[in-house]
Design a protein around this motif. Structure first.
Motif, PDB file in Angstrom:
ATOM      1  N   SER A   1       0.784  -1.244   0.000  1.00  0.00           N
ATOM      2  CA  SER A   1       0.000   0.000   0.000  1.00  0.00           C
ATOM      3  C   SER A   1       0.814   1.290   0.000  1.00  0.00           C
ATOM      4  CB  SER A   1      -0.968  -0.001   1.194  1.00  0.00           C
ATOM      5  OG  SER A   1      -0.266  -0.101   2.418  1.00  0.00           O
ATOM      6  N   PRO A   2       2.056   1.336   0.550  1.00  0.00           N
ATOM      7  CA  PRO A   2       2.814   2.587   0.453  1.00  0.00           C
ATOM      8  C   PRO A   2       3.143   2.999  -0.983  1.00  0.00           C
ATOM      9  CG  PRO A   2       3.740   1.195   2.168  1.00  0.00           C
ATOM     10  CD  PRO A   2       2.734   0.367   1.436  1.00  0.00           C
ATOM     11  N   LEU A   3       3.129   2.048  -1.921  1.00  0.00           N
ATOM     12  CA  LEU A   3       3.525   2.355  -3.297  1.00  0.00           C
ATOM     13  C   LEU A   3       2.598   3.369  -3.963  1.00  0.00           C
ATOM     14  CD1 LEU A   3       5.594   1.791  -5.460  1.00  0.00           C
ATOM     15  CD2 LEU A   3       4.335  -0.271  -6.098  1.00  0.00           C
ATOM     16  N   PRO A   4       1.266   3.160  -3.970  1.00  0.00           N
ATOM     17  CA  PRO A   4       0.410   4.194  -4.570  1.00  0.00           C
ATOM     18  C   PRO A   4       0.425   5.502  -3.790  1.00  0.00           C
ATOM     19  CG  PRO A   4      -0.917   2.458  -3.564  1.00  0.00           C
ATOM     20  CD  PRO A   4       0.495   1.962  -3.593  1.00  0.00           C
ATOM     21  N   LEU A   5       0.694   5.442  -2.489  1.00  0.00           N
ATOM     22  CA  LEU A   5       0.768   6.679  -1.703  1.00  0.00           C
ATOM     23  C   LEU A   5       1.933   7.541  -2.149  1.00  0.00           C
ATOM     24  CD1 LEU A   5       0.040   5.335   1.912  1.00  0.00           C
ATOM     25  CD2 LEU A   5      -1.501   6.619   0.436  1.00  0.00           C
ATOM     26  N   VAL A   6       3.105   6.927  -2.288  1.00  0.00           N
ATOM     27  CA  VAL A   6       4.274   7.702  -2.699  1.00  0.00           C
ATOM     28  C   VAL A   6       4.158   8.118  -4.167  1.00  0.00           C
ATOM     29  CG1 VAL A   6       5.779   5.805  -3.483  1.00  0.00           C
ATOM     30  CG2 VAL A   6       6.778   7.834  -2.420  1.00  0.00           C
ATOM     31  N   ASP A   7       3.459   7.320  -4.967  1.00  0.00           N
ATOM     32  CA  ASP A   7       3.233   7.677  -6.365  1.00  0.00           C
ATOM     33  C   ASP A   7       2.444   8.984  -6.453  1.00  0.00           C
ATOM     34  OD1 ASP A   7       3.349   6.821  -9.247  1.00  0.00           O
ATOM     35  OD2 ASP A   7       1.171   6.893  -9.017  1.00  0.00           O
ATOM     36  N   ARG A   8       1.387   9.105  -5.659  1.00  0.00           N
ATOM     37  CA  ARG A   8       0.596  10.337  -5.636  1.00  0.00           C
ATOM     38  C   ARG A   8       1.408  11.505  -5.065  1.00  0.00           C
ATOM     39  NH1 ARG A   8      -2.953   9.778  -9.355  1.00  0.00           N
ATOM     40  NH2 ARG A   8      -4.276   7.953  -9.114  1.00  0.00           N
ATOM     41  N   ALA A   9       2.195  11.215  -4.041  1.00  0.00           N
ATOM     42  CA  ALA A   9       2.982  12.277  -3.423  1.00  0.00           C
ATOM     43  C   ALA A   9       3.955  12.893  -4.416  1.00  0.00           C
ATOM     44  CB  ALA A   9       3.731  11.725  -2.210  1.00  0.00           C
ATOM     45  N   PHE A  10       4.595  12.060  -5.231  1.00  0.00           N
ATOM     46  CA  PHE A  10       5.566  12.595  -6.185  1.00  0.00           C
ATOM     47  C   PHE A  10       4.903  13.188  -7.420  1.00  0.00           C
ATOM     48  CE2 PHE A  10       8.672  10.810  -3.461  1.00  0.00           C
ATOM     49  CZ  PHE A  10       9.867  11.449  -3.760  1.00  0.00           C
ATOM     50  N   ASP A  11       3.677  12.780  -7.721  1.00  0.00           N
ATOM     51  CA  ASP A  11       2.907  13.520  -8.723  1.00  0.00           C
ATOM     52  C   ASP A  11       2.715  14.959  -8.253  1.00  0.00           C
ATOM     53  OD1 ASP A  11       2.466  11.885 -10.905  1.00  0.00           O
ATOM     54  OD2 ASP A  11       0.634  10.997 -10.096  1.00  0.00           O
ATOM     55  N   LEU A  12       2.308  15.099  -7.006  1.00  0.00           N
ATOM     56  CA  LEU A  12       2.104  16.426  -6.435  1.00  0.00           C
ATOM     57  C   LEU A  12       3.403  17.219  -6.394  1.00  0.00           C
ATOM     58  CD1 LEU A  12       0.342  18.502  -4.968  1.00  0.00           C
ATOM     59  CD2 LEU A  12       0.799  17.288  -2.833  1.00  0.00           C
ATOM     60  N   ALA A  13       4.501  16.554  -6.047  1.00  0.00           N
ATOM     61  CA  ALA A  13       5.788  17.243  -5.979  1.00  0.00           C
ATOM     62  C   ALA A  13       6.214  17.759  -7.353  1.00  0.00           C
ATOM     63  CB  ALA A  13       6.849  16.294  -5.418  1.00  0.00           C
ATOM     64  N   GLY A  14       6.110  16.905  -8.370  1.00  0.00           N
ATOM     65  CA  GLY A  14       6.483  17.320  -9.720  1.00  0.00           C
ATOM     66  C   GLY A  14       5.622  18.457 -10.224  1.00  0.00           C
ATOM     67  N   MET A  15       4.311  18.360  -9.998  1.00  0.00           N
ATOM     68  CA  MET A  15       3.415  19.430 -10.447  1.00  0.00           C
ATOM     69  C   MET A  15       3.647  20.713  -9.671  1.00  0.00           C
ATOM     70  SD  MET A  15      -0.224  17.614 -11.465  1.00  0.00           S
ATOM     71  CE  MET A  15      -0.402  16.562 -10.023  1.00  0.00           C
ATOM     72  N   GLY A  16       3.964  20.571  -8.373  1.00  0.00           N
ATOM     73  CA  GLY A  16       4.249  21.761  -7.581  1.00  0.00           C
ATOM     74  C   GLY A  16       5.470  22.519  -8.082  1.00  0.00           C
ATOM     75  N   LEU A  17       6.517  21.791  -8.422  1.00  0.00           N
ATOM     76  CA  LEU A  17       7.720  22.440  -8.961  1.00  0.00           C
ATOM     77  C   LEU A  17       7.435  23.117 -10.289  1.00  0.00           C
ATOM     78  CD1 LEU A  17      10.542  19.827  -8.187  1.00  0.00           C
ATOM     79  CD2 LEU A  17      10.242  22.100  -7.172  1.00  0.00           C
ATOM     80  N   LEU A  18       6.709  22.439 -11.165  1.00  0.00           N
ATOM     81  CA  LEU A  18       6.381  23.019 -12.467  1.00  0.00           C
ATOM     82  C   LEU A  18       5.492  24.256 -12.321  1.00  0.00           C
ATOM     83  CD1 LEU A  18       5.756  19.813 -14.610  1.00  0.00           C
ATOM     84  CD2 LEU A  18       7.537  21.511 -14.990  1.00  0.00           C
ATOM     85  N   LEU A  19       4.518  24.172 -11.428  1.00  0.00           N
ATOM     86  CA  LEU A  19       3.629  25.312 -11.223  1.00  0.00           C
ATOM     87  C   LEU A  19       4.391  26.515 -10.686  1.00  0.00           C
ATOM     88  CD1 LEU A  19       0.757  26.433 -11.228  1.00  0.00           C
ATOM     89  CD2 LEU A  19       0.441  25.468  -8.935  1.00  0.00           C
ATOM     90  N   ALA A  20       5.275  26.279  -9.733  1.00  0.00           N
ATOM     91  CA  ALA A  20       6.059  27.372  -9.172  1.00  0.00           C
ATOM     92  C   ALA A  20       6.964  28.003 -10.232  1.00  0.00           C
ATOM     93  CB  ALA A  20       6.890  26.860  -8.001  1.00  0.00           C
ATOM     94  N   ALA A  21       7.641  27.158 -11.016  1.00  0.00           N
ATOM     95  CA  ALA A  21       8.513  27.680 -12.070  1.00  0.00           C
ATOM     96  C   ALA A  21       7.715  28.447 -13.117  1.00  0.00           C
ATOM     97  CB  ALA A  21       9.274  26.526 -12.721  1.00  0.00           C
ATOM     98  N   GLY A  22       6.552  27.893 -13.486  1.00  0.00           N
ATOM     99  CA  GLY A  22       5.725  28.558 -14.488  1.00  0.00           C
ATOM    100  C   GLY A  22       5.233  29.909 -14.030  1.00  0.00           C
ATOM    101  N   VAL A  23       4.815  29.997 -12.767  1.00  0.00           N
ATOM    102  CA  VAL A  23       4.325  31.270 -12.230  1.00  0.00           C
ATOM    103  C   VAL A  23       5.442  32.301 -12.202  1.00  0.00           C
ATOM    104  CG1 VAL A  23       3.532  32.382 -10.108  1.00  0.00           C
ATOM    105  CG2 VAL A  23       2.411  30.306 -10.915  1.00  0.00           C
ATOM    106  N   MET A  24       6.625  31.893 -11.799  1.00  0.00           N
ATOM    107  CA  MET A  24       7.739  32.839 -11.706  1.00  0.00           C
ATOM    108  C   MET A  24       8.168  33.351 -13.075  1.00  0.00           C
ATOM    109  SD  MET A  24       8.049  33.157  -8.560  1.00  0.00           S
ATOM    110  CE  MET A  24       7.621  32.307  -7.040  1.00  0.00           C
ATOM    111  N   LEU A  25       8.033  32.523 -14.099  1.00  0.00           N
ATOM    112  CA  LEU A  25       8.481  32.908 -15.441  1.00  0.00           C
ATOM    113  C   LEU A  25       7.374  33.501 -16.297  1.00  0.00           C
ATOM    114  CD1 LEU A  25      10.709  29.790 -16.290  1.00  0.00           C
ATOM    115  CD2 LEU A  25      11.480  32.070 -15.579  1.00  0.00           C
ATOM    116  N   SER A  26       6.125  33.269 -15.903  1.00  0.00           N
ATOM    117  CA  SER A  26       5.006  33.702 -16.719  1.00  0.00           C
ATOM    118  C   SER A  26       4.743  35.186 -16.537  1.00  0.00           C
ATOM    119  CB  SER A  26       3.751  32.912 -16.376  1.00  0.00           C
ATOM    120  OG  SER A  26       2.632  33.423 -17.065  1.00  0.00           O
TER     121      SER A  26
END
Length: 344
Positions: free
Chosen positions: A145-170
């Motif tokens: 069960s930890p596998l899908p949990l960490v999968d979702r967590a790193f989806d959020l992490a990747g999207m968070g980094l992209l969103l932050a970078a996009g906002v700063m550059l947009s």
């Protein structure tokens, strides 16, 4: 010859056994149980599919897609495939960190097959991945069960980094957008650090003092992702997350260029990531409704006319969500059949 008393005892024992057997709850054999599980998953899938078809407007989407050339459609699908391959490799990396000795091909098959159930109500059907792994490895589902949990967590992490970078550059970055990006980054950091996550769960429990069993499970889940927090697994997982989600952001960017409403790449990143997160917050299968509404709204805010924003949103959803479903339907039978190799 047995003594009469012994014979009577055996007869009574036999009779009791027969009564217990008659009153025992009926159990299903393994093939029947598997068919019932698959039937239930199919029913959930059909319910989700009907909702997606009604919400996206299939006829309008197809009409807009028919205006694109074959190579343009191929490129959009290829960018989505980059996302799915990157995230399936991340699934494999984390599976290895958990101690699973499965090949990369098997992990990719499991990840793709789960897409067939991604539009089930509550995304319950995605638990089928745990079922396949449990069959092959012999592990109990709780251990996986930890596998899908960490999968979702790193989806959020990747999207968070992209969103932050996009906002700063947009050029469209506002104070509100910056605040959202900051919140996404903080959430991503907490979600991928077990100590921080457990601390936050504990603080929320102390503030609410309600639902103790729920918070106990949340604390256990937070501790369980500690095995994935090694530098090698963490960096690989984050890198694959960013690569995968950026590919789909790029698909939105090139589509808008083709449709005569170009926006800069950073703005496309912000719109796609924010819309995806908004869809996820609705809890609807596949983020239906929330993702589309957010994307159309944000495109309009950035000067894209409604007659372009609507079909662009429809096409992107077709080449991401519907494409994933198609991959899942193609791969699901393979994963199901292969998972039975270790069954006895």
């Amino acid at each position: 010859m047995l003594p009469k008393s012994v014979g009577s005892s055996l007869a009574m024992s036999s009779g009791s056994a027969n009564i217990m057997q008659a009153n025992a709850p009926k159990t299903f054999n393994k093939p029947t149980r598997d068919l019932l599980v698959l039937g239930g998953l199919l029913a959930l899938f059909l319910i989700g599919l009907a909702g997606v078809a009604a919400a996206t407007g299939w006829e309008e989407t197809w009409a807009q897609l028919s205006k694109l050339t074959l190579w343009q459609i191929t490129l959009l699908l290829a960018l989505s495939l980059v996302n799915y391959l990157a995230r399936s490799l991340r699934w494999h990396v984390f599976g290895r960190s958990l101690g699973l000795n499965l090949s990369a091909g098997t992990s990719i098959t499991h990840f793709f097959g789960g897409f067939a159930m991604s539009i089930t109500p509550g995304r319950i059907g995605e638990l089928v991945r745990i079922r396949w792994i449990s069959r092959l490895s012999g592990w109990r589902p709780e251990r996986i069960s930890p596998l899908p949990l960490v999968d979702r967590a790193f989806d959020l992490a990747g999207m968070g980094l992209l969103l932050a970078a996009g906002v700063m550059l947009s050029s469209a970055g506002s104070l509100g957008a910056i605040a959202v990006a900051g919140l996404a980054l903080v959430s991503a950091l907490i979600a991928t650090r077990p100590v921080l996550l457990e601390t936050v769960v504990t603080l929320i429990w102390r503030a609410l003092r309600r639902w103790p069993r729920v918070f106990v499970r949340l604390r256990r889940a937070a501790r369980s992702i500690g095995v994935f927090s090694t530098p090698a697994a963490g960096l690989a997982g984050l890198g694959l997350s960013v690569l995968g989600w950026f590919a789909e952001c790029a698909a939105l960017y090139v589509l808008l260029v083709w449709m005569g409403a170009p926006i800069d790449m950073s703005t496309a990143v912000v719109i796609f990531i924010f819309s995806t997160l908004a869809g996820g917050l609705t809890g609807a299968p596949g983020g239906i409704g929330g993702a589309e509404a957010a994307m159309v709204f944000l495109l309009g805010l950035n000067g894209v006319p409604l007659e372009v924003a609507l079909p662009a949103t429809a096409v992107i959803r077709l080449t991401t969500l519907w494409f994933a479903i198609a991959l899942g339907l193609f791969t699901f039978p393979v994963a199901e059949r292969n998972s039975k190799r270790n069954l006895v």
